[in-house]
Design an enzyme around this catalytic site. Sequence first.
Site, PDB file in Angstrom:
ATOM      1  N   ASP A 183       0.855  -1.195   0.000  1.00  0.00           N
ATOM      2  CA  ASP A 183       0.000   0.000   0.000  1.00  0.00           C
ATOM      3  C   ASP A 183       0.889   1.243   0.000  1.00  0.00           C
ATOM      4  O   ASP A 183       1.891   1.308   0.709  1.00  0.00           O
ATOM      5  CB  ASP A 183      -0.910  -0.011   1.232  1.00  0.00           C
ATOM      6  CG  ASP A 183      -2.064   0.966   1.092  1.00  0.00           C
ATOM      7  OD1 ASP A 183      -3.216   0.508   0.995  1.00  0.00           O
ATOM      8  OD2 ASP A 183      -1.805   2.188   1.065  1.00  0.00           O
ATOM      9  N   ASN A 221     -12.922  -3.072   2.572  1.00  0.00           N
ATOM     10  CA  ASN A 221     -13.890  -1.994   2.741  1.00  0.00           C
ATOM     11  C   ASN A 221     -14.904  -2.018   1.601  1.00  0.00           C
ATOM     12  O   ASN A 221     -14.524  -2.233   0.439  1.00  0.00           O
ATOM     13  CB  ASN A 221     -13.169  -0.640   2.782  1.00  0.00           C
ATOM     14  CG  ASN A 221     -12.322  -0.492   4.023  1.00  0.00           C
ATOM     15  OD1 ASN A 221     -12.724  -0.877   5.116  1.00  0.00           O
ATOM     16  ND2 ASN A 221     -11.126   0.062   3.874  1.00  0.00           N
ATOM     17  N   HIS A 226     -10.315  -5.380  -3.014  1.00  0.00           N
ATOM     18  CA  HIS A 226      -8.972  -5.635  -2.484  1.00  0.00           C
ATOM     19  C   HIS A 226      -9.075  -5.996  -1.018  1.00  0.00           C
ATOM     20  O   HIS A 226      -9.931  -5.479  -0.294  1.00  0.00           O
ATOM     21  CB  HIS A 226      -8.055  -4.422  -2.668  1.00  0.00           C
ATOM     22  CG  HIS A 226      -8.636  -3.137  -2.167  1.00  0.00           C
ATOM     23  ND1 HIS A 226      -9.564  -2.416  -2.882  1.00  0.00           N
ATOM     24  CD2 HIS A 226      -8.429  -2.449  -1.011  1.00  0.00           C
ATOM     25  CE1 HIS A 226      -9.895  -1.338  -2.192  1.00  0.00           C
ATOM     26  NE2 HIS A 226      -9.236  -1.334  -1.052  1.00  0.00           N
TER      27      HIS A 226
END
Length: 112
Positions: A29, A86, A99
Site C-alpha cells: 500500500d 472496505n 482488495h
Amino acid sequence: MSTIFKKIIDKEIPAKIVYEDDEFLAFEDIYPAAKIHVLVIPKKEIKNLDDATEDDVMLLGKLQLTVAKVARLLGVNENGYRVVTNINSDAGQTVYHIHYHILAGEKLGVMA
Ligand code: 5GP
C-alpha cells in the site's frame, strides 16, 4: 469503470509487487497503515463484495487462499495479521476494485 489498480495490473504505473500469478496481484500500500500493509487483488475488475456474483465464487475462494499465501510469503502468518476489505463509502472504500488489506508487522489496535 477502471481504477488505478487496473493501471498497476497493466504495469502502467509502478507498485512494489510482492506476489503475482495469472489471476491475482499483491503489492505494498502506498500509504501504509501498519508496518506491513499489502493489498491483494484479483486481476478481474469487481468493485467490491457487494458487486460480486455467484460467477465469482471460485475467484473469491482463491482470493482468500492467495491472501493466506501472501501472508506466509511475508512471514507474518505465525505472529498474525489482519485482513480488511472496505465496501462502499461508510467503510471508507476509496478504490473501487475489490482488495483485501493485509495489516501486520506489529500489535494492531482494536478495530472500530
Ligand atoms: P480502500 O480505502 O479503498 O479500502 O483502500 C485503498 C488503498 O489503496 C488505500 O489504503 C490506499 O493507500 C491505496 N492506494 C491508493 N492508490 C494507490 C496507488 O496508486 N498505489 C498503491 N500502492 N496503493 C494505493
